[in-house]
Design an enzyme around this catalytic site. Sequence first.
Site, PDB file in Angstrom:
ATOM      1  N   SER A 294       4.030  -7.350   3.462  1.00  0.00           N
ATOM      2  CA  SER A 294       4.598  -6.827   2.230  1.00  0.00           C
ATOM      3  C   SER A 294       3.621  -6.874   1.070  1.00  0.00           C
ATOM      4  O   SER A 294       2.629  -6.166   1.061  1.00  0.00           O
ATOM      5  CB  SER A 294       5.887  -7.601   1.919  1.00  0.00           C
ATOM      6  OG  SER A 294       6.633  -6.948   0.933  1.00  0.00           O
ATOM      7  N   ASP A 305      -9.192  -0.035   0.426  1.00  0.00           N
ATOM      8  CA  ASP A 305      -9.369   1.394   0.155  1.00  0.00           C
ATOM      9  C   ASP A 305     -10.403   1.654  -0.934  1.00  0.00           C
ATOM     10  O   ASP A 305     -11.084   2.686  -0.930  1.00  0.00           O
ATOM     11  CB  ASP A 305      -8.034   2.034  -0.224  1.00  0.00           C
ATOM     12  CG  ASP A 305      -7.158   2.319   0.986  1.00  0.00           C
ATOM     13  OD1 ASP A 305      -7.589   1.999   2.116  1.00  0.00           O
ATOM     14  OD2 ASP A 305      -6.049   2.857   0.808  1.00  0.00           O
ATOM     15  N   LYS A 319       4.912  -4.417   6.914  1.00  0.00           N
ATOM     16  CA  LYS A 319       6.131  -4.166   6.127  1.00  0.00           C
ATOM     17  C   LYS A 319       5.758  -3.313   4.928  1.00  0.00           C
ATOM     18  O   LYS A 319       5.247  -3.797   3.923  1.00  0.00           O
ATOM     19  CB  LYS A 319       6.781  -5.464   5.668  1.00  0.00           C
ATOM     20  CG  LYS A 319       8.066  -5.235   4.862  1.00  0.00           C
ATOM     21  CD  LYS A 319       8.660  -6.537   4.382  1.00  0.00           C
ATOM     22  CE  LYS A 319       9.908  -6.264   3.549  1.00  0.00           C
ATOM     23  NZ  LYS A 319       9.580  -5.575   2.277  1.00  0.00           N
TER      24      LYS A 319
END
Length: 461
Positions: A294, A305, A319
């Site tokens: 999460s 990224d 999640k």
Amino acid sequence: MRTTLKIGAAVLGTALLAGPVGYAVADSKSSETYKQLNLFGDVFEQIRSEYVEPVEDAKLIEAAINGMLSSLDPHSSYMNEKLYKDMQVQTRGEFGGLGIEVGIENGVVKVISPIDDTPASRAGVKSGDYITHLNGEQIVGIGLNEAVEKMRGKPGTDVKITIRRPDVTDPIEINLKREQIRVQSVKYRVEGETIGYIRISSFNEQTQPGLEKAIAEIKQKTAGKLLGYVLDLRNNPGGLLTQAISVSDTFLDKGEIVSTRGRHSEDVERVNAKPGDLANGLPVIVLINGGSASASEIVAGALQDHHRAILMGTQSFGKGSVQTIMELKNHGAMRLTTARYFTPSGKSIQAKGITPDIEVKAAKVEEVASLGSGRREADLKGALSNPDTLKTDGKPTTPAAPPAGGPGEPGVGAAPAEISSAKPAKPSGANVNAPPEVDYQLSRALDLLRGVAMFNTRAVN
């Protein structure tokens, strides 16, 4: 125009209106909705009048709401007033109870992760354990909220839990003592006088202040010799979305951190980093594993990224959904899955997880200790599918994101519960939630960070 049929705070049906035909469709859907509500009313009355023993109306209604929400996905649930107040206290980082994060798997309470330096962690409760009994009373099938309620209690009171561990044949009984749990979600130290090690065990309201304090003190202790940071998110089950965003922003100077996309194409929000990198551009290694879920995946995905950090460890939990806490006036609140979140590159990690840049499995002794903790979001009953999966017609299931929006406030994380024991024990490799005495993954991260720092120094020279 969209009209919504509501009873109280519950959305029962929607219909798009477009001229006379649209109204006919709306009327038809509303009529079917009322038929289903009449069915519910009939069942409710039959139980009240014919069940072998009297049952309180409030208990029936709460059970019905619980069933309705829990049937949607593993993370939607209802909280009565007491549980709602307890949840509010926990997000502040201090609560009474026992000391673990739990969820429900096939009707059984499953330990997602013990919280660092709580009695449960010190007693050896492990990620992947199943809790079957409390004080000899079976709790299988009773529902997560009820199980949480039974585990909580006045600090100083005793409770005996029975757990089943996949790699152990016989059930394990542990006598515990409830305590006031104060969660210190950020811990830190200096490794070898040149590397800052920062461990974030969960995301609550104390996380960002704790992180800023950690960075400031590490800088002071290293006295200009700091080579970089290791950010340890292993077995971090998540928490507040706002804190995950703030932690990501700490290491980023610009760019998107996360986007959330809801049911409708216009329900999109993007959050971007503010100028300023508290780490001053120094190398960062992020450690993740199957217990990283999460909010911790939001941080890992954002830093990966943007090529701001190197991710090391094993595949994360997966999640990728956002839960919004909706207060129901005088009736507690409901935790409802309202959106999926996406990393800056537009990828959803729902039921997939974050893949580390460098896979480093735990040392053999740690692997033995963590058997049974390998389940991930995709293994949970009713888990949402990954929207990046293509339909049979080759088109993505998730609409393209419209222009950027502002930051959101929904919370992200597993349902909380607590376990504790009376006396601490010396931490060891058997406790997978805390860094073991010989931490192979951390050792590799430190080696890599030293190598990156050496390369950067040579490149500058």
